[in-house]
Design a protein around this motif. Sequence first.
Motif, short mmCIF file in Angstrom:
data_model
loop_
_atom_site.label_atom_id
_atom_site.label_comp_id
_atom_site.label_asym_id
_atom_site.label_seq_id
_atom_site.Cartn_x
_atom_site.Cartn_y
_atom_site.Cartn_z
N SER A 293 0.84 -1.20 0.00
CA SER A 293 0.00 0.00 0.00
C SER A 293 0.88 1.25 0.00
CB SER A 293 -0.92 -0.03 1.23
OG SER A 293 -1.59 1.18 1.36
N ALA A 294 1.96 1.21 0.78
CA ALA A 294 2.89 2.35 0.80
C ALA A 294 3.54 2.51 -0.57
CB ALA A 294 3.96 2.11 1.88
N TYR A 295 3.87 1.37 -1.19
CA TYR A 295 4.45 1.45 -2.54
C TYR A 295 3.47 2.11 -3.51
CZ TYR A 295 5.78 0.23 -7.23
OH TYR A 295 6.08 0.33 -8.57
N GLU A 296 2.22 1.67 -3.46
CA GLU A 296 1.23 2.23 -4.39
C GLU A 296 1.03 3.72 -4.17
OE1 GLU A 296 -2.04 -0.40 -3.73
OE2 GLU A 296 -0.94 -2.08 -4.63
N GLN A 297 1.07 4.14 -2.91
CA GLN A 297 0.95 5.57 -2.61
C GLN A 297 2.12 6.35 -3.21
OE1 GLN A 297 0.38 6.43 1.57
NE2 GLN A 297 0.81 8.60 1.27
N GLN B 185 2.17 9.07 -6.39
CA GLN B 185 2.76 10.41 -6.26
C GLN B 185 3.84 10.65 -7.32
OE1 GLN B 185 4.15 10.41 -2.19
NE2 GLN B 185 2.11 10.67 -1.33
N GLY B 186 4.08 9.64 -8.13
CA GLY B 186 5.03 9.81 -9.23
C GLY B 186 6.48 9.59 -8.85
N ALA B 187 6.71 8.93 -7.72
CA ALA B 187 8.09 8.72 -7.28
C ALA B 187 8.84 7.83 -8.26
CB ALA B 187 8.11 8.10 -5.88
#
Lengths: 111, 160
Positions: free
Chosen positions: A29-33, A37-39
């Motif tokens: 979930s943190a990855y998807e966030q 955000q375009g990281a």
Amino acid sequence: MHVRQAGGDAAVIDIQGDVTAASEPVLMSAYEQADRQGARRLVLNFRGLEYMNSGGIGMLVTFLIRANRHNQKLAAFGLSDHYREIFELTRLDEAITIYDDEQSALSDAAS
Amino acid sequence: MTSVARPAPRRLASFALPSVPGNERIALAQVAEAVAGLGLSPGRLDKLKTAVAEATMNAIEHGNDSRAELPVRVEVFQSGTEVIVTVTDLGGRGVDGVPEDRAEVPDLDRKLNGEQDSRGWGLFLIRHMVDAMHITTQGDRHTVRLMMRIGSQDTRAGED
């Protein structure tokens, strides 16, 4: 786990507590966030890590596969000597660049 | 030829845990408490704890199928300059769910290419954390024996 933008195209994921197979939904979930955000550069902050086991290593491999598919680079900082050695044993350190601290990770990510 | 008698192993701890995922954390804490004061450096203690946790997790999940009514027994001994930890389950199915002699060596490149499952690091970790590992199966009893030398600085990857 907490995701914060760190300037440029980098995002820092603050890991807290355990990294085990059970952590997969939270870390993904943190990855998807971060991805939304375009990281382009994902920096894992292990300062808050209490325990990581083989299931957690497997989960990091899955995380790495996702990042590779999206041409995102992975870095890490805050690993204890013990977990740093485990990263070296598993060769995760060849795929996830390890830094001593956040400043080093972000300044190198920006270069 | 003169032989030197080895001192009998001294049992430092013996306990059983229900096969509930997460109980490996209890095992590593109890083993750490049992070996406190023996002179293991903090780094070596971290390695022993990781090996104990992995062996216990495998015993819970793969040996005993996470059936809470089946115990995982952990025993800690000191024998001369060695710390020995045994972890016994009742499944006899090996580490990572397959017999140890058929366990695939994890390879990060193959995992990243999708040729190997992302998981399967348990046995690899155990082997690299302690000075020796020995596995025995007697009937349903499957025991992983971990050995770490007290006072050593380096951990040798190996298997008895």
